[in-house]
Design an enzyme around this catalytic site. Sequence first.
Site, PDB file in Angstrom:
ATOM      1  N   LYS A 216       0.874  -1.285  -0.068  1.00 16.79           N
ATOM      2  CA  LYS A 216       0.025  -0.075   0.059  1.00 16.79           C
ATOM      3  C   LYS A 216       0.901   1.269  -0.032  1.00 16.79           C
ATOM      4  O   LYS A 216       2.250   1.391   0.141  1.00 16.79           O
ATOM      5  CB  LYS A 216      -0.904  -0.029   1.009  1.00 16.79           C
ATOM      6  N   ARG A 251      -3.160 -10.320   4.758  1.00 19.61           N
ATOM      7  CA  ARG A 251      -3.445 -10.479   3.307  1.00 19.61           C
ATOM      8  C   ARG A 251      -2.259 -10.071   2.601  1.00 19.61           C
ATOM      9  O   ARG A 251      -2.014  -8.493   2.939  1.00 19.61           O
ATOM     10  CB  ARG A 251      -4.725  -9.760   3.254  1.00 19.61           C
TER      11      ARG A 251
END
Length: 271
Positions: A216, A251
């Site tokens: 991210k 994840r």
Amino acid sequence: MANLEELLEQDRTLVMGVVNVTPDSFSDGGRLASSTEAVEYAQKLAADGADILDIGGESSRPGAEPVSEDEELARVVPVVEGLRGSGVCLSIDTYKPAVARACLDAGAEIINDITALAETEMRDLAAERGAPVVLLHMPGTPETMQDHAAYFDVVKEVRLYLAKRAEEALFAGVRRVIVDPGLGFGKLAEHNWQLLRRLSHLSALGYPVLSGPSRKSFIGEVTGVEDPSHRVYGSMAAVALSVANGARIVRVHDVAAAKQTVAVADAIRLA
Ligand code: HH2
């Protein structure tokens, strides 16, 4: 096939591999042009050791526009069907009840809903089918969430939100909930760092915590790595500290790297 409950009984962190069947996901959009390619890619993640595969047909990156139900169904259902019987626990990343229903019918077990069961129909579906649900914290929608990235105490606010959503879900008959701070969803970098550092405040709720820092932009900000697919080392640091701070599931896009990272982090945690 190991189901989620059996996996959660093991005293090790579970790795959820990301399979994005989208043209526009922030780190890997457009890579999997056909469902055959997506199934092959998912099988590689399983061979790398993924415990769970999370299949998504709509990007939730900041500013992403929604796709139609038909389009999302056409993207994800053939992939779930292709993976049925592969021995890996399957999760569907959707907030659309019709997509979740079709994927449960096709062999998925988990509903990963970024709206934390905002729709009653989704909540009822999860309850009826006994499907475990991932409840994620996101203020607003992917289109608007970054306008809501303002908190007095982000950890407290996320914890309160998840506690409320989890209680509502369980009250409605949902069998199992997993809570997720929603890293990158309506948050500035400082909020994501706070949530990672104080993740144990979320595991204190008593539900398994899922952490999704992989690739991210806050990882890119601090490492200076612009290309998301090159943010592996930084992502693994966040994975290791997620494990140390109580995450039960991580994840990730880079499953092989995450397997090694959680093996070491688990060894330290359990020493
Ligand atoms: N992050 C993304 C999507 N779904 N689900 C959960 N439970 N937790 C997360 O942190 C999470 C999620 C965003 O990552 P990605 O799927 O790679 O990108 P995109 O949404 O652009 O497809």
